[in-house]
Design a protein around this motif. Structure first.
Motif, PDB file in Angstrom:
ATOM      1  N   SER A  51       0.834  -1.203   0.000  1.00 44.37           N
ATOM      2  CA  SER A  51       0.000   0.000   0.000  1.00 44.37           C
ATOM      3  C   SER A  51       0.869   1.253   0.000  1.00 44.37           C
ATOM      4  O   SER A  51       0.471   2.302   0.507  1.00 44.37           O
ATOM      5  CB  SER A  51      -0.937  -0.002   1.208  1.00 44.37           C
ATOM      6  OG  SER A  51      -0.212  -0.143   2.425  1.00 44.37           O
ATOM      7  N   LEU A  55      -3.011   1.372  -3.728  1.00 45.26           N
ATOM      8  CA  LEU A  55      -3.149   0.024  -3.186  1.00 45.26           C
ATOM      9  C   LEU A  55      -2.190  -0.926  -3.887  1.00 45.26           C
ATOM     10  O   LEU A  55      -2.521  -2.059  -4.219  1.00 45.26           O
ATOM     11  CB  LEU A  55      -4.593  -0.462  -3.332  1.00 45.26           C
ATOM     12  CG  LEU A  55      -5.619   0.214  -2.420  1.00 45.26           C
ATOM     13  CD1 LEU A  55      -7.029  -0.250  -2.763  1.00 45.26           C
ATOM     14  CD2 LEU A  55      -5.316  -0.059  -0.947  1.00 45.26           C
ATOM     15  N   PHE A  63      -2.432  -4.636  -3.231  1.00 49.43           N
ATOM     16  CA  PHE A  63      -2.901  -4.989  -1.901  1.00 49.43           C
ATOM     17  C   PHE A  63      -3.798  -6.221  -2.016  1.00 49.43           C
ATOM     18  O   PHE A  63      -4.772  -6.226  -2.751  1.00 49.43           O
ATOM     19  CB  PHE A  63      -3.708  -3.803  -1.344  1.00 49.43           C
ATOM     20  CG  PHE A  63      -4.103  -3.927   0.092  1.00 49.43           C
ATOM     21  CD1 PHE A  63      -3.286  -3.424   1.088  1.00 49.43           C
ATOM     22  CD2 PHE A  63      -5.306  -4.519   0.458  1.00 49.43           C
ATOM     23  CE1 PHE A  63      -3.656  -3.502   2.429  1.00 49.43           C
ATOM     24  CE2 PHE A  63      -5.688  -4.600   1.785  1.00 49.43           C
ATOM     25  CZ  PHE A  63      -4.858  -4.094   2.772  1.00 49.43           C
ATOM     26  N   VAL A  99      -6.808  -0.457  -7.978  1.00 46.05           N
ATOM     27  CA  VAL A  99      -5.690  -0.398  -7.030  1.00 46.05           C
ATOM     28  C   VAL A  99      -4.583   0.562  -7.446  1.00 46.05           C
ATOM     29  O   VAL A  99      -3.755   0.937  -6.615  1.00 46.05           O
ATOM     30  CB  VAL A  99      -5.081  -1.806  -6.824  1.00 46.05           C
ATOM     31  CG1 VAL A  99      -6.086  -2.745  -6.201  1.00 46.05           C
ATOM     32  CG2 VAL A  99      -4.540  -2.373  -8.131  1.00 46.05           C
ATOM     33  N   VAL A 127     -11.130  -3.416  -0.389  1.00 46.98           N
ATOM     34  CA  VAL A 127     -10.310  -3.722   0.790  1.00 46.98           C
ATOM     35  C   VAL A 127     -11.067  -4.559   1.823  1.00 46.98           C
ATOM     36  O   VAL A 127     -10.572  -5.617   2.242  1.00 46.98           O
ATOM     37  CB  VAL A 127      -9.738  -2.440   1.413  1.00 46.98           C
ATOM     38  CG1 VAL A 127      -9.048  -2.750   2.741  1.00 46.98           C
ATOM     39  CG2 VAL A 127      -8.739  -1.788   0.457  1.00 46.98           C
TER      40      VAL A 127
END
Length: 412
Positions: A51, A55, A63, A99, A127
């Motif tokens: 991150s 992301l 992530f 992301v 997330v």
């Protein structure tokens, strides 16, 4: 604690000396708790590292790693854009919009039925969806494992190294383990439910290779019918929802990915633990690698079929399906070995009924558990793939157990 009643006539307890050779349970529990604590810390550090830029890690990974595929596929399917899932460029473009641009080309290598099964993920933002995915698939795995391991299931389900690898990768190993392990445990109790679970493996059919062999040899016809009906209904439903053209695109992608990931060995070869990849890393041609893999698959099918045909004790039959599958499939990654936790439990159950030294059971269980964190490191260090060497000793041990049982219980 066992979940399946075993024949009373095969209660050959270990000698005191043999039992004393086994690892101390208290020491194992302490080691497991320490490993869990270290794994949690490592996982948090990994997430923070992914991150740095949006992301992503700013280089190549998002992530949640591979979870980006599952969530993106579910989101696109839920919003009427399923055709983009199997378009490499369009899929990559959507994932980077979620992301950030600093990721490699991730891909969706699963049949459209998984789009149906994972559609609820798209209701949740990316997330939190990652943690919903990991928690729900772990819980299914834990609940199934509890039928086999009893009070030890919670610790084992959290401490199994494959679960850590699975979480780091945002992968589906826990889901597959829940389906396969849970299905095996239900074969003799609730065969229709077991078949329905096995039918779900149509999303990952290369890990179901030994199930038809076992069910047909064992004459579990209700399981066979329920599995077939479930698989056909899932395929039909996916065609009705997404259209048959999506299946054609999926087939095209599979041929491309098979060449790039499996046969050419580029990318994540060090995470692959199959016989095929092992032969390829030794310099074998694609044809030779498939031939050797085929021989292992035939040997595994013979042993599994014979065990189910003769109705060996459940802990032998079930473990043979799991370990035999790992030796039979050409496409097997380290996170797939979450299901190995079931094999470990069944091996330890078998230890209570065998005169074979406890050291062999401990070694077999340790090899299955250690593979996900050892095999990749060995591969990167050596340039070779050692995965099959972790499965062959437990498989031989299971063959020996089956032979021991048959000697103690000759046909009348």
């Amino acid at each position: 604690m066992t979940s399946v009643d075993q024949p009373e006539r095969f209660r050959a307890p270990q000698s005191p000396a043999s039992a004393a050779e086994s690892f101390n349970p208290d020491t194992l529990r302490l080691a497991a708790r320490c490993w869990i604590a270290l794994a949690v810390i490592a996982y948090v550090i990994d997430l923070l590292g992914r991150s740095r830029v949006g992301l992503t890690d700013g280089i190549r990974s998002p992530f949640g790693d591979d979870f980006i595929n599952y969530w993106s596929g579910a989101y696109l399917a839920l919003h009427g854009r399923a055709a983009e899932v199997y378009d490499f460029v369009a899929f990559h473009g959507f994932e980077t919009s979620v992301v950030g641009p600093h990721i490699d080309f991730y891909h969706y290598s699963y049949p459209p039925v998984l789009l149906l099964l994972t559609a609820p993920l798209a209701i949740v933002p990316y997330v939190p969806a990652l943690f919903v995915w990991l928690a729900s698939t772990w819980y299914g795995f834990y609940r199934a494992l509890k039928f086999a391991a009893g009070e030890n299931a919670l610790l084992l389900s959290l401490a199994a190294p494959a679960m850590f690898v699975n979480a780091i990768g945002g992968q589906n190993g826990a889901l597959t383990a829940a389906i396969m392990g849970g299905g095996l445990l239900l074969v003799d109790r609730r065969p229709t439910m077991a078949g329905m679970l096995f039918g779900l493996l149509i999303y990952k059919p290369h890990l179901a290779l030994m199930l038809p062999v076992a069910m047909i040899a064992g004459r579990r016809w209700r399981v066979v019918v329920a599995a077939g009906v479930t698989a056909v209904l899932l395929i039909a439903a996916s065609m009705a929802v997404f259209g048959p053209a999506v299946w054609a695109e999926y087939q095209h992608n599979v041929s491309v990915l098979r060449t790039v990931i499996l046969e050419d060995g580029s990318g994540v070869w060090h995470r692959m633990v199959s016989v095929f990849v092992s032969v390829r890393r030794l310099g074998g041609s694609v044809e030779l690698s498939y031939a050797v893999q085929g021989l292992f698959a035939l040997a595994a099918a013979f042993v599994v079929g014979r065990s189910w045909l003769r109705d060996d004790p459940a802990y032998i039959r079930y473990a043979l399906v799991v370990v035999g599958t790992c030796l039979a499939t050409p496409y097997l990654q380290d996170y797939d070995v979450v299901v190995g936790a079931f094999a470990v439990v069944w091996l330890k159950n078998a230890q209570q009924h065998s005169q074979i030294s406890a050291r062999w059971f401990d070694a077999g269980a340790a090899m299955v558990l250690a593979l996900p964190i050892v095999a990749a490191a060995l591969a990167k260090w050596s340039g070779l793939a050692f995965g099959p060497l972790f499965f062959i000793p437990p498989f031989i041990l299971l063959v020996r157990l089956a032979m021991e049982y048959r000697r103690a219980n000759p046909p009348s």
